[in-house]
Design a protein around this motif. Structure first.
Motif, PDB file in Angstrom:
ATOM      1  N   LEU A 160     -26.433  51.537  27.454  1.00 28.38           N
ATOM      2  CA  LEU A 160     -25.147  51.974  26.919  1.00 28.38           C
ATOM      3  C   LEU A 160     -23.999  51.589  27.847  1.00 28.38           C
ATOM      4  N   SER A 161     -24.242  51.671  29.143  1.00 30.30           N
ATOM      5  CA  SER A 161     -23.191  51.297  30.090  1.00 30.30           C
ATOM      6  C   SER A 161     -22.814  49.833  29.931  1.00 30.30           C
ATOM      7  N   ARG A 162     -23.839  48.995  29.867  1.00 27.53           N
ATOM      8  CA  ARG A 162     -23.564  47.565  29.694  1.00 27.53           C
ATOM      9  C   ARG A 162     -22.862  47.300  28.354  1.00 27.53           C
ATOM     10  N   ALA A 163     -23.296  47.990  27.292  1.00 24.84           N
ATOM     11  CA  ALA A 163     -22.707  47.775  25.968  1.00 24.84           C
ATOM     12  C   ALA A 163     -21.249  48.220  25.927  1.00 24.84           C
ATOM     13  N   VAL A 164     -20.963  49.388  26.515  1.00 24.08           N
ATOM     14  CA  VAL A 164     -19.589  49.884  26.515  1.00 24.08           C
ATOM     15  C   VAL A 164     -18.683  48.955  27.319  1.00 24.08           C
ATOM     16  N   HIS A 165     -19.225  48.423  28.423  1.00 24.56           N
ATOM     17  CA  HIS A 165     -18.417  47.493  29.218  1.00 24.56           C
ATOM     18  C   HIS A 165     -18.113  46.226  28.428  1.00 24.56           C
ATOM     19  N   TYR A 166     -19.110  45.691  27.762  1.00 25.16           N
ATOM     20  CA  TYR A 166     -18.876  44.504  26.942  1.00 25.16           C
ATOM     21  C   TYR A 166     -17.861  44.790  25.840  1.00 25.16           C
ATOM     22  N   SER A 168     -15.474  47.011  25.835  1.00 28.64           N
ATOM     23  CA  SER A 168     -14.140  47.203  26.411  1.00 28.64           C
ATOM     24  C   SER A 168     -13.486  45.885  26.771  1.00 28.64           C
ATOM     25  N   THR A 169     -14.300  44.931  27.204  1.00 30.80           N
ATOM     26  CA  THR A 169     -13.743  43.625  27.613  1.00 30.80           C
ATOM     27  C   THR A 169     -13.646  42.639  26.465  1.00 30.80           C
ATOM     28  N   GLY A 170     -13.987  43.070  25.242  1.00 32.43           N
ATOM     29  CA  GLY A 170     -13.805  42.217  24.080  1.00 32.43           C
ATOM     30  C   GLY A 170     -14.980  41.325  23.741  1.00 32.43           C
ATOM     31  N   ASN A 171     -16.109  41.489  24.425  1.00 35.26           N
ATOM     32  CA  ASN A 171     -17.296  40.680  24.131  1.00 35.26           C
ATOM     33  C   ASN A 171     -18.149  41.443  23.116  1.00 35.26           C
ATOM     34  N   SER A 172     -17.721  41.404  21.853  1.00 33.84           N
ATOM     35  CA  SER A 172     -18.354  42.236  20.821  1.00 33.84           C
ATOM     36  C   SER A 172     -19.774  41.799  20.521  1.00 33.84           C
ATOM     37  N   ASP A 173     -20.048  40.525  20.554  1.00 31.95           N
ATOM     38  CA  ASP A 173     -21.390  40.046  20.214  1.00 31.95           C
ATOM     39  C   ASP A 173     -22.434  40.569  21.196  1.00 31.95           C
ATOM     40  N   GLN A 174     -22.128  40.471  22.504  1.00 31.52           N
ATOM     41  CA  GLN A 174     -23.070  40.989  23.500  1.00 31.52           C
ATOM     42  C   GLN A 174     -23.189  42.512  23.412  1.00 31.52           C
ATOM     43  N   ALA A 175     -22.068  43.181  23.169  1.00 31.02           N
ATOM     44  CA  ALA A 175     -22.108  44.646  23.044  1.00 31.02           C
ATOM     45  C   ALA A 175     -22.992  45.055  21.872  1.00 31.02           C
ATOM     46  N   LEU A 176     -22.884  44.341  20.763  1.00 34.03           N
ATOM     47  CA  LEU A 176     -23.690  44.672  19.587  1.00 34.03           C
ATOM     48  C   LEU A 176     -25.185  44.541  19.873  1.00 34.03           C
ATOM     49  N   LYS A 177     -25.562  43.537  20.654  1.00 32.93           N
ATOM     50  CA  LYS A 177     -26.985  43.371  20.997  1.00 32.93           C
ATOM     51  C   LYS A 177     -27.503  44.586  21.764  1.00 32.93           C
ATOM     52  N   PHE A 178     -26.724  45.077  22.736  1.00 34.76           N
ATOM     53  CA  PHE A 178     -27.169  46.222  23.527  1.00 34.76           C
ATOM     54  C   PHE A 178     -27.188  47.499  22.696  1.00 34.76           C
ATOM     55  N   PHE A 179     -26.186  47.683  21.827  1.00 33.72           N
ATOM     56  CA  PHE A 179     -26.185  48.871  20.967  1.00 33.72           C
ATOM     57  C   PHE A 179     -27.395  48.869  20.032  1.00 33.72           C
ATOM     58  N   GLU A 180     -27.708  47.708  19.468  1.00 33.92           N
ATOM     59  CA  GLU A 180     -28.863  47.627  18.584  1.00 33.92           C
ATOM     60  C   GLU A 180     -30.161  47.850  19.344  1.00 33.92           C
ATOM     61  N   ALA A 181     -30.212  47.409  20.611  1.00 34.85           N
ATOM     62  CA  ALA A 181     -31.401  47.678  21.426  1.00 34.85           C
ATOM     63  C   ALA A 181     -31.583  49.174  21.643  1.00 34.85           C
ATOM     64  N   VAL A 182     -30.468  49.884  21.877  1.00 33.90           N
ATOM     65  CA  VAL A 182     -30.550  51.345  22.046  1.00 33.90           C
ATOM     66  C   VAL A 182     -30.999  52.006  20.747  1.00 33.90           C
ATOM     67  N   LEU A 183     -30.424  51.550  19.616  1.00 31.01           N
ATOM     68  CA  LEU A 183     -30.768  52.170  18.337  1.00 31.01           C
ATOM     69  C   LEU A 183     -32.211  51.889  17.937  1.00 31.01           C
ATOM     70  N   THR A 184     -32.774  50.815  18.449  1.00 31.31           N
ATOM     71  CA  THR A 184     -34.191  50.557  18.191  1.00 31.31           C
ATOM     72  C   THR A 184     -35.063  51.638  18.816  1.00 31.31           C
ATOM     73  N   ARG A 185     -34.640  52.090  19.983  1.00 30.47           N
ATOM     74  CA  ARG A 185     -35.403  53.151  20.672  1.00 30.47           C
ATOM     75  C   ARG A 185     -34.961  54.545  20.223  1.00 30.47           C
ATOM     76  N   GLU A 186     -33.675  54.718  19.992  1.00 34.31           N
ATOM     77  CA  GLU A 186     -33.152  56.020  19.571  1.00 34.31           C
ATOM     78  C   GLU A 186     -32.240  55.805  18.368  1.00 34.31           C
ATOM     79  N   PRO A 187     -32.753  55.841  17.160  1.00 32.51           N
ATOM     80  CA  PRO A 187     -31.941  55.542  15.968  1.00 32.51           C
ATOM     81  C   PRO A 187     -30.752  56.466  15.778  1.00 32.51           C
ATOM     82  N   ASN A 188     -30.778  57.658  16.376  1.00 38.90           N
ATOM     83  CA  ASN A 188     -29.693  58.623  16.172  1.00 38.90           C
ATOM     84  C   ASN A 188     -28.790  58.759  17.391  1.00 38.90           C
ATOM     85  N   ASN A 189     -28.811  57.782  18.272  1.00 38.26           N
ATOM     86  CA  ASN A 189     -27.956  57.841  19.447  1.00 38.26           C
ATOM     87  C   ASN A 189     -26.507  57.702  18.997  1.00 38.26           C
ATOM     88  N   LEU A 190     -25.708  58.734  19.222  1.00 40.23           N
ATOM     89  CA  LEU A 190     -24.342  58.778  18.692  1.00 40.23           C
ATOM     90  C   LEU A 190     -23.435  57.735  19.332  1.00 40.23           C
TER      91      LEU A 190
END
Length: 1115
Positions: A160-166, A168-190
C-alpha cells in the motif's frame, strides 16, 4: 462516568512495561493537551525498549491531531532505538510510517514555488511536493532493503505504501498494479479499493469507479477518505447531477469540515448562477461563493481550485485586483494537476489584461497555451494579438482554435470577423477564400441564433452582440444586400430603440458600395429626417452637426454616382455652408469640373482646399493627380507637377504616394527626352545627353526604392523600380556606343525587372503589370511569353480595346515575323495594328505603323523563294503594299506641326515601296508559273495513281469471280455425291429403336460438333474419288459400315495437329448389323451413341434424322 466512556478511556491508554514489574500507563489524549508529552513518552519508550507497535501508535495519534512534527520526532527516536537494540525487523513499520508522514506533508505543500511571485510569496523554508515525494520514496526503499536483508515477507502495508506513493506522483499504472496485488490477498481492503477507484475515475471509467466507491461505503460507512466524494464525482460525469449533489450534501452533513464537498457544491452553484435562464441565479451565485470560500479556508487556504474560482468569480469581477492576483498565484503554486495550474495562469493573465499590463498578460497566456491546450487560454491569447494589432497572427491562432472547437459560437464569431478583413501578406486567392469562409461561418451563426430552440449560452451571448452583426453586414455587402440589411437591422434592434441616423447612414453606405445608389439616396434622406427629429428642428450640438455633414457628403456622392450633377453640387454646397473648409467636398466639386474638362474651375477648388489645409497629404495627392492629368497637353503643367511633388517631399519625406509620383514623373521625363539634331550629330553632346538621361532614370529608381523601404508592400513602387531598371539601358535608334556588352546588360536588367514584376503581380491586379512583363519578355526574345502577357492584359483588364496594348502585340508579332520570315505572324501584326487604328482613327503614328507592316510583309514575300510562299499570299501582300503606298504618300505630304513621325522617312518608305510594286508583276508571273508546274506534276502523279488503283480493282474482281465459280462447282459436286451415297444405305428395322436409345447422349454433343463436321466434309469432298462407289464415315462409337475403297476420317482433336485418317472397310452381316473392318471408329455429327446396329455415317454423307425415320417407316 458511564461504562462506554470508561471503555473509551481504556482504549486510549497504553501500558509500558519498564521491567521489574513496573508498569507505566500513558493516556494518548495527553498529546493534545501537554506539549511535553512527546519528550516524556519518548524517554519512557527508550528506557523500556518497548515494542514497535507502541512507537507507531503514538506517532499515529500525533498525526491524527495534526502534530506532524511530533509524529516525525517519535518515529525518528523509534528508528534510533531499534537500530541500537539490533531489532532490525522492527524498522520496517517505522520507515513505512515515516514515508506516509512525508506523503501527508506533501499533500499540504505547494506543487511549484514561483520564483517571481509578487502577490503570494511563500516562506523561504517552504518545500515543494517533489521534495517530500523523494523523502517518502527513500523511506519506502529503506523498508524494502530491510525486508530483503532480514528475509521478512512483504506485508500489505508495504504494498500500500508503494501504491500510494505511485498514485501521489502521478504514476497511475504502477499504482494500479500494487492496489490489485493487495486486493488479490485482501479483497475488502478499503485503502486499495479507494486507490483503485480513484485511478479508474481518472482513466475515464466512472461506472467501474462508482461500483468500487459504493462497495467501500457498504463495507464501512464511516470510511475516510469519504467515498461519497468519489460517488458524487462519478454520478456527475454520468450526467446524474442530482444524485451527485445528494452524495456531496450527505458527505457535508456527516463531516462539516469536509472542504472537498463544500468546494464541489460551491462550484456547482457558481455554474448554476451563471446561466441567465435561472431566475434565482443571483442567490445561487452568492451561495456558491460562500461555499467555495469556506472550502478554501477549510483546506488551509491551499486548494488550487477554490483559489482560482474565487479569483475569477469574485475578486476580478469586483475589481479587487490585488486579491485576485494573490489567489491566482496561490492556485498556480498549489495546483495538484496541470489543468489547475493553467487555470491559475489564465486568472493571473486576466488580471494583467484588465490592468492593461499587456506584455505580462501575453506571456502568461502563451505559457498557458503551451502547458496545456486550453480554450480560454488560446482565446485570450488571440484577443491580445488583436489588441496589439497583430491581426494576421491572431487569424492563425483562431484558425487553430476553430479546428479543435468548431462548435464554439464565440470562437466562430471572432474567426469569421478576422477573416472578413484583409491582411498584408495574403495573396488575392487567399483573401477571396477568406471572405468565402467568413460568410459561411457568419451564415452558420445566423442559423444558430435564429433557431427557436437554441439553449446554448454562448450562442445566446453572440446573438446579443450588435458589433457582430455589423461585421456580418460588412462581409455580406458585396454578395447579398438583403443579408447585409438584415444584419444591420439586427444590430439596430439590439441597440435598443429606433434605428439611429448613424446606423441608417451605415445601411445607406452599404447600399451605395453595393451599387444601389437609388436606395442609398433614399436612406440618406431618411437619416437626415431622423436627425432633424432628434434635433427637434434646431441645431443640436457638434456631434449632430458632424453627423449631418457626413450624411450630406454621402448624399452628394450618391447623387454624383447617379449623374445628378446639379443635385450633387447642391449637397456639397450645403456641406460647405456648414463647414466652409470641408476639403473633401471641394475635391469632389473639382473632380466633377475635371470630368467636364473645366480645368480652371477644378484648379480653383483644389487651390482653395490646399490653402485651408496645406498639410493634408490626401488632398496634395489628388492635386498632383490633377496636374499629371493636365500634363500630356501642357508641358508647364508637367513641370508644375514635378515641382509640387518635390515640395510635398520636402515637408513629408515619408509620403509614399508623393515618392511614387516623383519617381514616375522623373521616369517620364527621362523617357520622353529626345536628342536634338545637333546632339545626334555631335558625339560629346550625345554622350552628355545620354548621361543626363541615365541620371534621371537613376533618380526615378531612387524615389521608388525609398518608397519600398517605407512600404515594402507597395506594388506601384516596386513596378516603377523595375521599369526604371529595364528602361535604363534602352537606347534610341542611331545612338552611338551600343554593342554586345550593352545588349547583354539590357537582357540582364530585363530579367531582373521581370522577377520584380512577377512578385508585383501577386498583389497588384492591373493590366500594366502584365504589359511590363511582356516588355521584359520582348527584351529577352521570349516572344511566346511576351504575347501571352500582352494578351492577358488586353483580355482580362482592357476588354480587348486598349490601343497601346494592341500596338505592343503588333510590335511583338512584327518582330517575330521578321526574325522567322513568317508571313502569318506578319498578318497577326497587321491585324492588331488595324484594331488599334479603329480605336484611335486619328492617330497618325498608328497609321504609319500599319503602312510599315503592310510594306514589310510584301518585302518579306518578294524576298522568299517561290517554294516557300503562295500566289494568294503574294497577291494579298502586293495589294497591301499598294495600300501602304497611298498611306506613305499622304503622310509624306502632310505639313502639319508636331507630327509623331518624320515626313522624310515617310517619303523614303514611299520610294522604297515603289520599287517593290515595280517588281510585283514579275514576282506574280514567276509564282504563277511555279504553281502551275507544280500543279501539273501533281496531276500526273494523281493520274498514275488512279490507273494503278483501277488495275488492282480489275484484278481483284477477276479473282473474286474465279473463287465464286469454283465454289459453285464444288457445291454441285457435293450435292451429287450426297445423293449417290444416300442411295447405297440400307437401314435395319430395329435400328430406330436402338438409335432412339442413344439419341439423348448423341443430341447433347451434336451442336458442338456440327461446325467441325462441316469443315471435315469440305476436306473429304476434295479427296473423294468420283469413280469409287463411295466412302463411308462411321457415326457410332463402336459400329461402322464398310464400302469398297471406304476411308474414315477421325474428328479433329482440340490440339492443332491433325490425326491420321484410318481406313475402314465395312459390309452388312446377315443380322443387318455393320461389321467394322478396323478398330478406331469415330463419332459423327449426329452423336456419340454406341448403337448396336452400326454407324449412321458413310463416306462424306451423313444420314440425318429425317433419313433414318423415313427408313424406319419403310421397314
Amino acid at each position: 462516568m458511564s461504562a462506554s466512556e470508561m471503555e473509551d478511556v481504556a482504549a486510549r491508554t497504553i501500558e509500558v512495561n519498564m521491567g521489574g514489574g513496573e508498569i507505566v500507563e500513558f493516556d494518548l489524549n495527553t498529546f493534545a493537551t501537554d506539549h511535553d508529552a512527546v519528550e516524556m513518552i519518548v524517554d519512557i519508550f527508550e528506557s523500556g525498549n518497548v515494542k514497535v507497535e507502541l512507537w507507531t501508535t503514538c506517532a499515529l495519534e500525533c498525526v491524527s491531531i495534526g502534530k506532524l512534527d511530533d509524529a516525525e520526532l517519535i518515529i525518528n527516536k523509534g528508528l534510533a532505538a531499534k537500530r541500537a537494540s539490533g531489532q532490525t525487523e522492527s524498522l520496517i513499520p517505522l520507515h513505512l510510517l515515516l514515508a506516509h508522514l512525508r506523503l501527508a506533508k506533501a499533500r499540504g505543500a505547494p506543487k511549484v514555488i514561483l520564483e517571481n511571485a509578487q502577490f503570494d510569496k511563500l516562506p523561504p523554508t517552504t518545500l515543494p511536493k517533489s521534495v517530500y515525494y523523494e523523502q517518502a520514496a527513500e523511506q519506502i526503499n529503506k523498508a524494502q532493503a530491510v525486508q530483503s536483508q532480514t528475509g521478512a515477507a512483504i506485508d500489505i502495508v508495504g504494498y500500500l505504501s508503494r501504491a500510494v506513493h505511485y498514485l501521489s506522483t502521478g504514476n497511475s499504472d504502477q499504482a494500479l498494479k500494487f492496489f490489485e496485488a493487495v486486493l488479490t490477498r485482501e479483497p475488502n481492503n478499503l485503502v486499495a479499493l479507494m486507490g483503485k477507484g480513484r485511478i479508474l475515475y481518472t482513466q475515464r471509467d466512472p461506472l467501474s469507479a462508482l461500483r468500487l466507491f459504493q462497495r467501500i461505503l457498504q463495507l464501512n460507512p464511516q470510511s475516510l477518505p469519504n467515498p461519497r466524494i468519489g460517488i458524487g464525482l462519478c454520478f456527475w460525469v454520468l450526467n446524474s447531477k442530482e444524485k451527485a449533489k445528494a452524495a456531496w450534501k450527505r458527505s457535508l452533513s456527516l463531516y462539516p469540515s469536509s472542504w472537498q464537498a463544500s468546494l464541489l457544491l460551491g462550484l456547482e452553484r457558481l455554474n448554476y448562477g451563471k446561466d441567465p435562464r435561472h431566475l434565482d441565479r443571483s442567490k445561487a451565485f452568492e451561495l456558491g461563493l460562500k461555499l467555495v470560500a469556506d472550502s478554501f479556508k477549510g483546506s488551509g487556504m491551499k486548494s488550487s481550485a477554490a483559489a482560482c474560482a474565487i479569483s475569477t468569480s469574485f475578486a476580478l469581477e469586483n475589481e479587487d485586483y490585488a486579491k485576485a492576483s494573490k489567489l491566482a498565484e496561490r492556485a498556480m503554486q498549489y495546483a495538484d494537476t496541470r489543468g489547475h495550474f493553467v487555470n491559475g495562469q489564465i486568472a493571473l493573465a486576466r488580471v494583467y489584461h484588465v490592468r492593461n499590463q499587456i506584455p505580462e498578460a501575453k506571456k502568461l497566456f502563451d505559457e498557458a497555451a503551451k502547458t496545456s491546450p486550453s480554450l480560454i487560454a488560446e482565446v485570450c491569447q488571440g484577443q491580445l494579438q488583436i489588441e496589439n494589432g497583430d491581426l494576421l497572427e491572431a487569424l492563425h491562432t483562431f484558425e487553430g482554435i476553430h479546428k479543435r472547437f468548431p462548435s464554439e459560437p464565440e470562437v466562430s464569431a471572432i474567426y469569421a470577423s478576422l477573416l472578413s478583413h484583409s491582411h498584408p501578406g495574403r495573396d488575392a486567392e487567399q483573401l477571396i477564400s477568406d471572405k468565402v469562409l467568413s460568410r459561411s461561418l457568419f451564415d452558420s451563426l445566423q442559423r444558430l441564433i435564429d433557431a427557436p430552440s437554441s439553449s446554448n449560452k454562448s450562442s445566446r451571448d453572440v446573438g446579443e452582440d450588435p458589433e457582430m452583426f455589423v461585421e456580418m453586414a460588412k462581409i455580406w455587402h458585396g454578395e447579398s444586400l438583403e443579408r447585409a440589411v438584415k444584419a444591420y437591422r439586427s444590430a439596430a434592434r439590439l441597440s435598443e430603440g429606433k434605428p439611429s441616423a448613424q446606423l441608417t447612414n451605415n445601411l445607406a453606405a452599404l447600399a451605395q458600395l453595393d451599387g444601389d445608389l437609388g436606395t442609398a439616396e433614399g436612406m440618406y434622406l431618411e437619416a437626415l429626417e431622423t436627425l432633424e427629429e432628434e434635433e427637434g428642428g434646431e441645431g443640436g450640438g457638434k456631434a449632430k452637426e458632424a453627423m449631418k455633414t457626413t450624411l450630406l457628403y454621402n448624399l452628394g456622392r450618391a447623387l454624383e454616382g447617379q449623374g445628378k450633377t446639379a443635385e450633387a453640387k447642391e449637397a456639397y454646397g450645403k456641406v460647405l455652408a456648414i463647414h466652409p473648409e470641408y476639403s473633401d467636398a471641394k475635391v469632389r466639386l473639382a473632380s466633377m469640373a475635371l470630368s467636364l474638362n473645366h480645368l480652371d474651375v477644378a484648379n480653383s477648388y483644389l487651390k482653395e482646399a490646399l490653402t485651408s489645409n496645406p498639410s493634408n497629404l490626401e488632398l496634395r495627392a489628388f492635386y498632383l493627380y490633377f496636374l499629371v492629368q493636365c500634363s500630356p497637353n501642357n508641358t508647364s503643367s508637367l513641370r508644375t507637377a514635378i515641382d509640387f511633388a518635390y515640395s510635398t517631399l520636402r515637408d513629408a519625406r515619408n509620403d509614399v504616394y508623393s515618392l511614387c509620383a516623383a519617381g514616375w514623373l522623373t521616369y517620364y521625363t527621362a523617357r520622353e527626352a529626345k536628342p536634338t539634331s545637333a546632339q545626334q550629330q555631335s558625339e560629346p553632346q550625345m554622350k552628355a545627353f545620354l548621361q543626363e538621361r541615365a541620371k534621371n532614370y537613376s533618380r526615378s529608381a531612387g524615389y521608388f526604392e525609398t518608397a519600398l523601404i517605407l512600404d515594402p508592400e507597395c506594388s506601384y513602387a516596386a513596378q516603377g523600380f523595375a521599369i526604371a531598371i529595364a528602361e535604363d539601358v534602352l537606347t534610341l535608334p542611331g545612338m552611338v556606343g551600343h554593342g554586345g556588352d550593352e545588349a547583354r546588360t539590357r537582357v540582364s536588367n530585363a530579367r531582373q525587372a521581370l522577377a520584380v514584376f512577377q512578385r508585383v503581380r501577386e498583389s497588384l491586379t492591373e493590366g500594366s503589370v502584365y504589359v511590363n512583363m511582356g516588355h521584359c519578355y520582348f527584351a529577352t526574345d521570349e516572344f511566346e511569353r511576351a504575347i501571352e502577357s500582352y494578351e492577358t492584359a488586353l483580355q482580362r483588364f482592357y476588354d480587348g480595346v486598349h490601343a497601346p496594348t494592341l500596338l505592343y502585340l503588333a510590335r511583338m508579332w512584327y518582330t517575330k515575323a521578321n526574325k522567322e520570315g513568317n508571313f502569318s505572324a506578319m498578318r497577326f501584326a497587321l491585324r492588331y495594328a488595324q484594331k488599334a487604328m479603329h480605336i484611335q482613327p486619328h492617330d497618325k503614328a498608328i497609321l504609319f505603323n500599319v503602312a510599315m507592316i503592310q510594306q514589310k510583309a510584301a518585302e518579306m514575300l518578294v524576298a522568299l523563294p517561290v517554294e516557300k510562299r503562295s500566289l494568294s499570299e503574294l497577291k494579298i501582300a502586293i495589294e497591301q503594299a499598294t495600300h501602304a503606298q497611298k498611306i506613305f504618300q499622304a503622310l509624306a505630304a502632310d505639313r502639319g506641326r508636331g507630327l509623331p513621325y518624320s515626313t522624310e522617312t515617310a517619303n523614303q518608305r514611299f520610294k522604297y515601296g515603289t520599287s517593290i510594286i515595280r517588281r510585283a508583276p514579275d514576282q506574280l508571273e514567276r509564282q504563277a508559273k511555279y504553281e502551275s508546274q507544280a500543279a501539273a506534276t501533281v496531276e500526273v502523279a494523281r493520274q498514275r495513281r488512279e490507273n494503278e488503283k483501277r488495275k488492282l480493282a480489275e484484278l481483284e474482281a477477276e479473282r473474286m469471280l474465279e473463287i465464286r465459280r469454283q465454289a459453285e462447282s464444288l457445291a454441285e459436286e457435293r450435292k451429287k455425291a450426297r445423293e449417290q451415297v444416300a442411295s447405297w444405305v440400307i437401314v435395319d428395322v430395329d435400328w430406330k429403336d436402338e438409335s432412339k436409345k442413344a439419341s439423348s447422349s448423341s443430341n447433347r454433343n451434336a451442336s458442338k460438333k456440327r461446325k467441325h463436321k462441316k469443315d471435315r466434309r469440305a476436306e473429304g469432298d476434295e479427296e473423294m474419288d468420283s469413280g469409287a462407289e463411295g466412302e463411308a464415315m462411321m457415326s457410332g462409337a463402336e459400329g461402322g459400315g464398310g464400302g469398297s475403297g471406304g476411308e474414315e476420317r477421325a474428328p479433329k482433336p482440340k490440339r492443332a495437329k491433325k490425326p491420321k485418317v484410318a481406313k475402314v472397310k465395312k459390309h452388312l452381316d446377315p443380322d443387318g448389323e455393320d461389321a467394322e473392318g478396323e478398330e478406331g471408329g469415330e463419332e459423327g455429327e449426329e452423336g456419340k451413341s454406341k448403337s448396336a446396329s452400326g454407324g449412321a455415317k458413310r463416306g462424306k454423307r451423313v444420314i440425318s434424322k429425317e433419313t433414318i425415320e423415313s427408313s424406319d417407316d419403310d421397314e
